[in-house]
Enzyme design. Structure first.
Site, PDB file in Angstrom:
ATOM      1  N   LYS A  26       5.939 -16.836  17.028  1.00 40.91           N
ATOM      2  CA  LYS A  26       5.696 -17.135  18.437  1.00 40.91           C
ATOM      3  C   LYS A  26       6.462 -18.381  18.858  1.00 40.91           C
ATOM      4  CE  LYS A  26       1.493 -16.120  19.634  1.00 40.91           C
ATOM      5  NZ  LYS A  26       0.069 -16.425  19.356  1.00 40.91           N
ATOM      6  N   ARG A  96      -2.294 -22.022  20.649  1.00 40.35           N
ATOM      7  CA  ARG A  96      -2.057 -20.665  20.150  1.00 40.35           C
ATOM      8  C   ARG A  96      -1.586 -20.684  18.704  1.00 40.35           C
ATOM      9  NH1 ARG A  96       2.348 -18.323  24.137  1.00 40.35           N
ATOM     10  NH2 ARG A  96       1.392 -16.328  23.545  1.00 40.35           N
ATOM     11  N   GLY A 105      -3.868 -10.546  16.971  1.00 39.86           N
ATOM     12  CA  GLY A 105      -5.290 -10.827  17.136  1.00 39.86           C
ATOM     13  C   GLY A 105      -6.010 -11.296  15.886  1.00 39.86           C
ATOM     14  N   MET A 107      -5.680 -14.234  14.354  1.00 38.53           N
ATOM     15  CA  MET A 107      -6.067 -15.640  14.395  1.00 38.53           C
ATOM     16  C   MET A 107      -6.426 -15.999  15.830  1.00 38.53           C
ATOM     17  SD  MET A 107      -3.585 -17.283  11.590  1.00 38.53           S
ATOM     18  CE  MET A 107      -2.119 -16.754  12.398  1.00 38.53           C
ATOM     19  N   ARG A 340       8.661 -10.798  20.947  1.00 38.78           N
ATOM     20  CA  ARG A 340       8.871 -10.572  19.517  1.00 38.78           C
ATOM     21  C   ARG A 340       9.362  -9.137  19.337  1.00 38.78           C
ATOM     22  NH1 ARG A 340       2.530 -10.933  18.646  1.00 38.78           N
ATOM     23  NH2 ARG A 340       1.968  -9.031  19.693  1.00 38.78           N
ATOM     24  N   HIS A 458      -5.943  -3.753  20.645  1.00 38.08           N
ATOM     25  CA  HIS A 458      -5.919  -3.976  19.194  1.00 38.08           C
ATOM     26  C   HIS A 458      -5.858  -2.665  18.417  1.00 38.08           C
ATOM     27  CE1 HIS A 458      -7.876  -4.617  15.259  1.00 38.08           C
ATOM     28  NE2 HIS A 458      -7.068  -5.658  15.244  1.00 38.08           N
ATOM     29  N   ARG A 579       8.462  17.489 -15.903  1.00 37.97           N
ATOM     30  CA  ARG A 579       7.449  17.351 -16.967  1.00 37.97           C
ATOM     31  C   ARG A 579       7.089  18.757 -17.435  1.00 37.97           C
ATOM     32  NH1 ARG A 579       5.986  14.235 -12.534  1.00 37.97           N
ATOM     33  NH2 ARG A 579       5.583  12.052 -12.952  1.00 37.97           N
ATOM     34  N   ARG A 676      12.216  16.864 -19.623  1.00 40.99           N
ATOM     35  CA  ARG A 676      11.603  16.093 -20.706  1.00 40.99           C
ATOM     36  C   ARG A 676      10.846  17.021 -21.645  1.00 40.99           C
ATOM     37  NH1 ARG A 676       7.014  11.878 -19.093  1.00 40.99           N
ATOM     38  NH2 ARG A 676       5.839  13.793 -18.794  1.00 40.99           N
ATOM     39  N   GLU A 811      10.607   3.734 -22.476  1.00 39.49           N
ATOM     40  CA  GLU A 811       9.291   3.470 -21.891  1.00 39.49           C
ATOM     41  C   GLU A 811       8.363   2.766 -22.867  1.00 39.49           C
ATOM     42  OE1 GLU A 811       7.303   7.153 -20.976  1.00 39.49           O
ATOM     43  OE2 GLU A 811       8.304   8.212 -22.600  1.00 39.49           O
ATOM     44  N   SER A 830      16.551   6.959 -19.257  1.00 42.02           N
ATOM     45  CA  SER A 830      15.765   6.983 -18.033  1.00 42.02           C
ATOM     46  C   SER A 830      14.534   6.129 -18.289  1.00 42.02           C
ATOM     47  CB  SER A 830      15.356   8.407 -17.671  1.00 42.02           C
ATOM     48  OG  SER A 830      14.530   8.383 -16.533  1.00 42.02           O
ATOM     49  N   GLY A 832      11.005   4.965 -18.067  1.00 42.66           N
ATOM     50  CA  GLY A 832       9.690   5.455 -17.664  1.00 42.66           C
ATOM     51  C   GLY A 832       8.844   4.233 -17.382  1.00 42.66           C
ATOM     52  N   THR A 833       8.887   3.785 -16.151  1.00 39.50           N
ATOM     53  CA  THR A 833       8.284   2.467 -15.878  1.00 39.50           C
ATOM     54  C   THR A 833       6.762   2.510 -15.810  1.00 39.50           C
ATOM     55  OG1 THR A 833       8.809   2.842 -13.566  1.00 39.50           O
ATOM     56  CG2 THR A 833      10.280   1.400 -14.799  1.00 39.50           C
ATOM     57  N   ASN A 834       6.175   3.701 -15.722  1.00 44.75           N
ATOM     58  CA  ASN A 834       4.706   3.739 -15.789  1.00 44.75           C
ATOM     59  C   ASN A 834       4.245   3.307 -17.170  1.00 44.75           C
ATOM     60  OD1 ASN A 834       4.925   4.855 -13.285  1.00 44.75           O
ATOM     61  ND2 ASN A 834       4.446   6.937 -13.933  1.00 44.75           N
ATOM     62  N   ASP A 835       4.768   3.972 -18.181  1.00 46.01           N
ATOM     63  CA  ASP A 835       4.388   3.611 -19.541  1.00 46.01           C
ATOM     64  C   ASP A 835       4.894   2.223 -19.908  1.00 46.01           C
ATOM     65  OD1 ASP A 835       2.725   5.311 -21.122  1.00 46.01           O
ATOM     66  OD2 ASP A 835       4.198   6.895 -20.813  1.00 46.01           O
ATOM     67  N   CYS A 897      12.409   6.945 -13.746  1.00 51.70           N
ATOM     68  CA  CYS A 897      11.637   8.091 -13.279  1.00 51.70           C
ATOM     69  C   CYS A 897      10.144   7.795 -13.165  1.00 51.70           C
ATOM     70  CB  CYS A 897      11.878   9.306 -14.164  1.00 51.70           C
ATOM     71  SG  CYS A 897      11.320   9.074 -15.852  1.00 51.70           S
ATOM     72  N   TYR A 917      20.572   5.666 -10.727  1.00 52.63           N
ATOM     73  CA  TYR A 917      19.759   6.426  -9.782  1.00 52.63           C
ATOM     74  C   TYR A 917      18.284   6.089  -9.944  1.00 52.63           C
ATOM     75  CZ  TYR A 917      18.407   9.454 -13.680  1.00 52.63           C
ATOM     76  OH  TYR A 917      17.902   9.922 -14.857  1.00 52.63           O
TER      77      TYR A 917
HETATM   78  P1  ADP Z   1      -2.043 -13.454  20.019  1.00 51.74           P
HETATM   79  O1  ADP Z   1      -1.179 -14.024  18.972  1.00 51.74           O
HETATM   80  O2  ADP Z   1      -3.345 -12.999  19.518  1.00 51.74           O
HETATM   81  O3  ADP Z   1      -1.336 -12.485  20.894  1.00 51.74           O
HETATM   82  P2  ADP Z   1      -1.591 -15.481  22.014  1.00 51.74           P
HETATM   83  O4  ADP Z   1      -1.378 -16.847  21.512  1.00 51.74           O
HETATM   84  O5  ADP Z   1      -0.382 -14.718  22.366  1.00 51.74           O
HETATM   85  O6  ADP Z   1      -2.465 -14.698  20.965  1.00 51.74           O
HETATM   86  O7  ADP Z   1      -2.576 -15.591  23.232  1.00 51.74           O
HETATM   87  C1  ADP Z   1      -3.417 -14.579  23.717  1.00 51.74           C
HETATM   88  C2  ADP Z   1      -3.223 -14.422  25.184  1.00 51.74           C
HETATM   89  O8  ADP Z   1      -3.433 -15.621  25.877  1.00 51.74           O
HETATM   90  C3  ADP Z   1      -1.841 -13.957  25.482  1.00 51.74           C
HETATM   91  O9  ADP Z   1      -1.895 -12.635  25.903  1.00 51.74           O
HETATM   92  C4  ADP Z   1      -1.321 -14.833  26.563  1.00 51.74           C
HETATM   93  O10 ADP Z   1      -1.013 -14.067  27.700  1.00 51.74           O
HETATM   94  C5  ADP Z   1      -2.464 -15.777  26.920  1.00 51.74           C
HETATM   95  N1  ADP Z   1      -1.927 -17.113  26.916  1.00 51.74           N
HETATM   96  C6  ADP Z   1      -1.579 -17.850  25.870  1.00 51.74           C
HETATM   97  N2  ADP Z   1      -1.036 -19.020  26.254  1.00 51.74           N
HETATM   98  C7  ADP Z   1      -1.042 -19.015  27.577  1.00 51.74           C
HETATM   99  C8  ADP Z   1      -0.576 -19.933  28.573  1.00 51.74           C
HETATM  100  N3  ADP Z   1      -0.006 -21.082  28.233  1.00 51.74           N
HETATM  101  N4  ADP Z   1      -0.739 -19.606  29.847  1.00 51.74           N
HETATM  102  C9  ADP Z   1      -1.310 -18.443  30.178  1.00 51.74           C
HETATM  103  N5  ADP Z   1      -1.754 -17.530  29.315  1.00 51.74           N
HETATM  104  C10 ADP Z   1      -1.625 -17.811  28.028  1.00 51.74           C
HETATM  105 MG    MG Z   2       5.721   8.225 -20.193  1.00 49.90          MG
HETATM  106 MG    MG Z   3       0.256 -12.830  21.891  1.00 49.99          MG
END
Ligand code: ADP
Ligand code: MG
Ligand code: MG
Length: 943
Positions: A26, A96, A105, A107, A340, A458, A579, A676, A811, A830, A832-835, A897, A917
């Site tokens: 972010k 944030r 969502g 954190m 992102r 979410h 096999r 084999r 193996e 070849s 045989g990485t399981n064994d 394999c 391979y």
């Molecule tokens: P997450 O990583 O869970 O998406 P964000 O840090 O992006 O959390 O924040 C959640 C929401 O809060 C975002 O959708 C964003 O629109 C809103 N938000 C965050 N910072 C600001 C800001 N400075 N002004 C207005 N809205 C904000």
């Molecule tokens: Mg074997």
């Molecule tokens: Mg966000």
């Protein structure tokens, strides 16, 4: 001095997009956008190093962080001409989280920080918008109370609902200033009651509290679960972004929303997203209110909409990837809050990569790097059987958030989903909305259905990422989680009732529906023409580019022609492991296999003795000969019957094996087929001891036929004789072929007979005979002699034009470290990485789950070594084997394999150590093709 704080604002930022490690995704995005002249509210990022320092010192930060933060805050206040917590014109900020990899969502974020009893009045006067000022304050208390002070959300929701009821307001928006004052008073009382302290009024104290809470949230259980599910290391830490607030809740000319530059579900080239008028950001993503599609924004705020399109198109070109963005419009002015690279389904990933390449935005190589190999798997997921689907009533329709068909018993909580799934039930998680705490339930469910939330809620985001069919925002659902019922279309369903959802159409069907193969699989299996399936065409186009790039060959592990055909269809050019024992389990074969086993020990002894005596007979003189003949007669008397049973069973099996191998050769169209020789301990083909004992006892009690009982008792004796304490380290692999050479001979003959028969039809064949479990060169040497003898018998001295190789599996650790010796006898290796993993670690694959999970959870090891090769240990055995083998034979052909052959991280390793391979299960072949190309591209990038 370490720089812990990075400023962005006024058209310039300290950081940029390449600093995700330090700034988190972010923070890096905000810096990059600022530098690119995109309107971003200014602020600063406190680095992930600060987070790590915080954990390293047990929850304290170096003094430098506070100093740098205060300096950045002063700079921000200067730039904005406002002060945090000011009584007349306060600066408000959001705090944030944001780590290197996005964790939607997972954190916590706090908005409107800086509000207190005085600044709320200042904001009211300054904006002339009392409702807005009070609403912002109550939101802040709620978020701060929950995230920083740890007070349950419900306690606030409860007060809010009470005030809404009192004022007969259906939604928050209908609450006036008076009502909001009441909410604020009640919220403050909640805080005071819960923490025994008044709500903090000091803005800097608020900021420190919020910052530390974000750092703490890095280690909250849902964040930890999320990282585990997504293979994200726990020691990256999160950054904290402190950013000037902009407000989407200032009335109808304000809004907040999220979107994608292309459809993240299908990949279609369309502007995609949703927004809410008069709301704050998290209202959209949390799924509390169902938002409007972004096309509506064009109608209500055409100018801001146009600007949003321009900026996001520019961002897509800049990042060369689909952008997932967040924005807020404050009184018709647009601000970007985040951008992102968008998460997407496998279907979307392929469509987007191929489209962007054809649009000239990406080169082929860049396009190849845009698709997560694992995501290809989603295209192979089943769809509803079209026949069964026809005429079935659709009970409700929601948003098609993540494609795929899912059927299961409904459950209403994530914990129930886990409990049911542990009992082996297929469940479908039905929720009002999903929250990050539901992640463990989502991961075990077949699919997810929610009543609220939009395409970017979410449930939708996480569902797409997991490749889990999801339908969201299905307003027709009436869910009563307490009573465990779901009412829809006049029907009431209970926990455990089956329903089906179609994540590609959003349809909800109130019964279990059979599923059928995906389009791609139908094409591969020859049931659908490629021309009829646009997605197959893109899939193959992308993988065709991968084939142009990769160095590693891709083969498949396939035992029967049907699997070989699928593997070839997916692009495998060769079988890396057939096999042969799997063919022994067929209903018409098992009786002969059992006969062979029962007679093997004595039969083989009879053959060996007879052969030796006959050799002696040739050189015998006079009376000696008579003596030997007498011996021979004795052997015949003692072992003759066993020899006959043994050889008769082998003769029965030989043509069956031959037919199987012919099928494989034909399906591979001249690509090499590695077969084999018999590997598992023989008791695996016999019934279980306990079962036999019960059967015999029952037969006896019921006075069953004497001969049946006798036969069963004979079988029981054989089972007891074959019993081993540690079968995986016991009489198996080449050890069988060495003690029972007739079995190897039969199999080798079948291979060459099949090869000859197919070659005679004009189809090229390349058999590779592979001896398993070799730890000592002498084992290979002796097995090879038998194979070569069989080849001469079947193919004649000329070889009849059949080109074949004899090689070995590596193996057993001893095999790896003496690979130079073994290479003298082997024409290929070849791994045989399981064994090799099993024996390298000294842990049994079948028993390891009891403690391996603990190991992973407690950080002893990062990944399950049976899924991703342990590069440092088992991998070193592989590396050593390769080096030693090639030190003797420079061009020794080497493959792998084990299961690892289909795991992208392991494939990268195998590429690096120079294997020729990898071989994997047929359905993983597409993943392996792409992963091998990416390994090549990554390798050449770092050269
Ligand atoms: P997450 O990583 O869970 O998406 P964000 O840090 O992006 O959390 O924040 C959640 C929401 O809060 C975002 O959708 C964003 O629109 C809103 N938000 C965050 N910072 C600001 C800001 N400075 N002004 C207005 N809205 C904000
Ligand atoms: Mg074997
Ligand atoms: Mg966000």
């Amino acid at each position: 001095m370490t720089q812990y704080v990075f400023f962005f604002g006024g058209g310039k930022a300290d950081g940029n997009k390449d600093m995700k490690d330090v700034l988190g995704g972010k923070g890096a995005g905000l810096a990059e956008m600022t530098n690119a002249g995109v309107p971003v509210p200014p602020g600063f990022t406190i680095s992930t190093q600060a987070c790590n320092a915080y954990y390293a010192s047990g929850g304290k930060l170096p003094g430098e962080v506070d100093q740098q933060m205060d300096a950045a805050l002063a700079k921000l206040e200067g730039l904005q001409g406002k002060k945090l917590g000011d009584a007349s014109d306060p600066l408000l900020v959001s705090v944030r989280s944001g780590s290197k990899f996005s964790m939607p969502g997972m954190m916590d974020t706090i908005l409107n920080l800086g509000m207190n009893d005085r600044s709320v009045e200042g904001l009211k006067t300054k904006t002339g918008n009392a409702r807005f000022a009070k609403d912002s304050y109550r939101r802040f208390i709620q978020m701060y109370g929950n995230v920083v002070l740890g007070i349950e959300k419900d306690k606030f929701e409860h007060e809010l609902s009470a005030v809404k009821a009192k004022h007969k307001a259906k939604t928050d928006v209908e609450l006036g200033e008076k009502a909001l004052d009441e909410v604020i008073a009640r919220y403050k009382a909640v805080v005071e009651k819960d923490t025994h302290h008044p709500f903090p009024q000091d803005a800097r104290q608020q900021l420190v509290g919020a910052r530390d809470a974000v750092f703490k949230s890095w280690m909250n259980p849902r964040a930890i679960t999320y990282r585990k599910l997504n293979d994200i290391p726990h020691d990256l830490g999160t950054a904290v972004n402190v950013q000037t607030m902009v407000f989407g809740n200032m009335g109808d000319s304000s809004a907040t929303g999220v979107g994608f530059t292309r459809n993240p579900s299908t990949g279609a080239r369309e502007f995609y997203g949703e927004f809410l008028q008069n709301a704050q950001g998290e209202d959209v993503v949390s799924g509390v209110r169902t938002p409007q599609p972004i096309s509506e924004l064009q109608k209500v705020m055409p100018k801001a909409y146009q600007q949003l399109r321009e900026i996001t198109t520019r961002l897509e070109r800049h990042y060369k990837d689909v952008q997932d963005f967040e924005f807020t419009i404050q009184e018709n002015t647009l601000y970007m809050l985040q951008t992102r690279n968008g998460k997407r389904t496998g279907l979307a990933a392929i469509n987007i990569a191929v489209d962007m390449c054809e649009e000239g935005l990406l080169t082929k190589k860049e396009a190849l790097m845009k698709v997560e190999p694992q995501a290809l798997d989603q295209l192979l997921h089943p769809i509803f059987d079209p026949k069964a689907r026809k005429g079935v009533e659709v009970a409700a329709k929601g948003l098609p958030a993540s494609p795929g068909a899912a059927t299961g018993a409904i459950v209403f909580t994530a914990d129930e989903a886990v409990a049911w799934a542990q009992k082996g039930k297929r469940v479908l998680l039905v929720r009002m909305e999903t929250v990050p705490d539901d992640i463990h339930g989502m991961s075990v469910a077949q699919g997810v259905l929610t009543a609220t939330g939009g395409m970017t809620s979410h449930a939708a985001v996480v569902g797409r990422q997991m490749g889990k069919p999801s339908v969201v925002g299905c307003g027709a659902l009436d869910i009563n989680a307490k009573a465990h019922t779901l009412k829809v279309g006049g029907k009431t369903l209970r926990e455990g009732d089956s329903i089906s959802i179609d994540g590609s159409t959003g349809e909800v069907i109130l019964k279990a529906l059979p599923t059928s193969a995906s389009e791609v699989i139908q094409v591969v299996e020859g049931r659908l023409q490629p021309e009829q399936s646009p997605i197959y065409q893109k899939f193959e186009k992308l993988l065709g580019w991968a084939d142009e790039v990769r160095r590693l060959g891709i083969r498949a592990n396939a035992d029967v022609p049907k699997d070989a055909k699928v593997a070839f269809g997916f692009g495998a050019r060769g079988i890396g492991l057939c096999r042969t024992e799997h063919m022994f389990f067929g209903a018409e074969r098992l009786p002969h296999v059992v006969k062979m086993i029962l007679a093997a020990a004595r039969g083989q002894r009879g053959i060996d003795l007879t052969r030796r005596l006959k050799e002696r007979l040739k050189e015998a003189k006079g009376g000696q000969a008579a003596e030997i003949k007498k011996e021979l007669a004795k052997v015949e008397k003692e072992y003759g019957k066993h020899v006959k049973d043994y050889t008769t069973a082998l003769k029965k099996l030989e043509p069956m094996q031959k037919a199987d191998f012919m099928g494989l050769f034909k399906e591979m169209h001249g690509s090499p087929v590695t077969i084999r020789t018999l590997d598992p301990p023989l008791h695996e083909f016999l019934p279980k001891r306990e079962e036999l004992m019960v059967e015999i006892a029952t037969l006896k009690a019921k006075r069953g036929s004497k001969s049946t009982i006798a036969a069963k008792e004979k079988l029981l004796r054989a089972v007891e004789e074959l019993h081993e304490f540690n079968p995986m380290l016991g009489h198996r692999g080449c050890r069988l072929g060495i003690t029972y050479p007739e079995i190897t001979r039969m199999q080798a003959r079948a291979i060459f007979e099949a090869a000859l028969a197919v070659a005679k039809k004009g189809i090229p064949v390349k058999p590779e005979v592979m001896i398993p479990l070799v730890g000592h060169v002498e084992e290979l040497k002796r097995q090879k002699a038998i194979v070569l003898e069989a080849a001469r018998e079947v193919l004649g001295a000329s070889g009849s034009g059949v080109d074949f190789l004899v090689g070995t599996m590596i193996e057993v650790p001893r095999g790896a470290v003496t690979a130079d010796e073994i290479a003298k006898e082997a024409e290929f290796f070849s791994f045989g990485t399981n064994d090799l993993t099993q024996m390298g670690f000294g842990l049994s694959r079948d028993d390891a789950s009891k403690f391996l999970l603990y190991y992973q959870e407690h950080g002893l090891i990062e990944r399950d070594p049976f899924i991703t090769i342990d590069a440092a240990g088992v991998g070193l055995l592989v590396k050593t084997g390769v080096q030693k083998g090639r030190s003797v034979k420079k061009d020794l052909k080497i493959g792998v394999c084990g299961e690892h052959g289909g795991d992208p991280a392991s494939i990268r390793f195998f590429h690096e150590v120079g294997l020729d391979y990898v071989s994997c299960s047929p359905y993983r072949v597409p993943i392996a093709r792409l992963a091998a190309a990416q390994a090549q591209l990554e390798g050449s990038a770092s050269d």
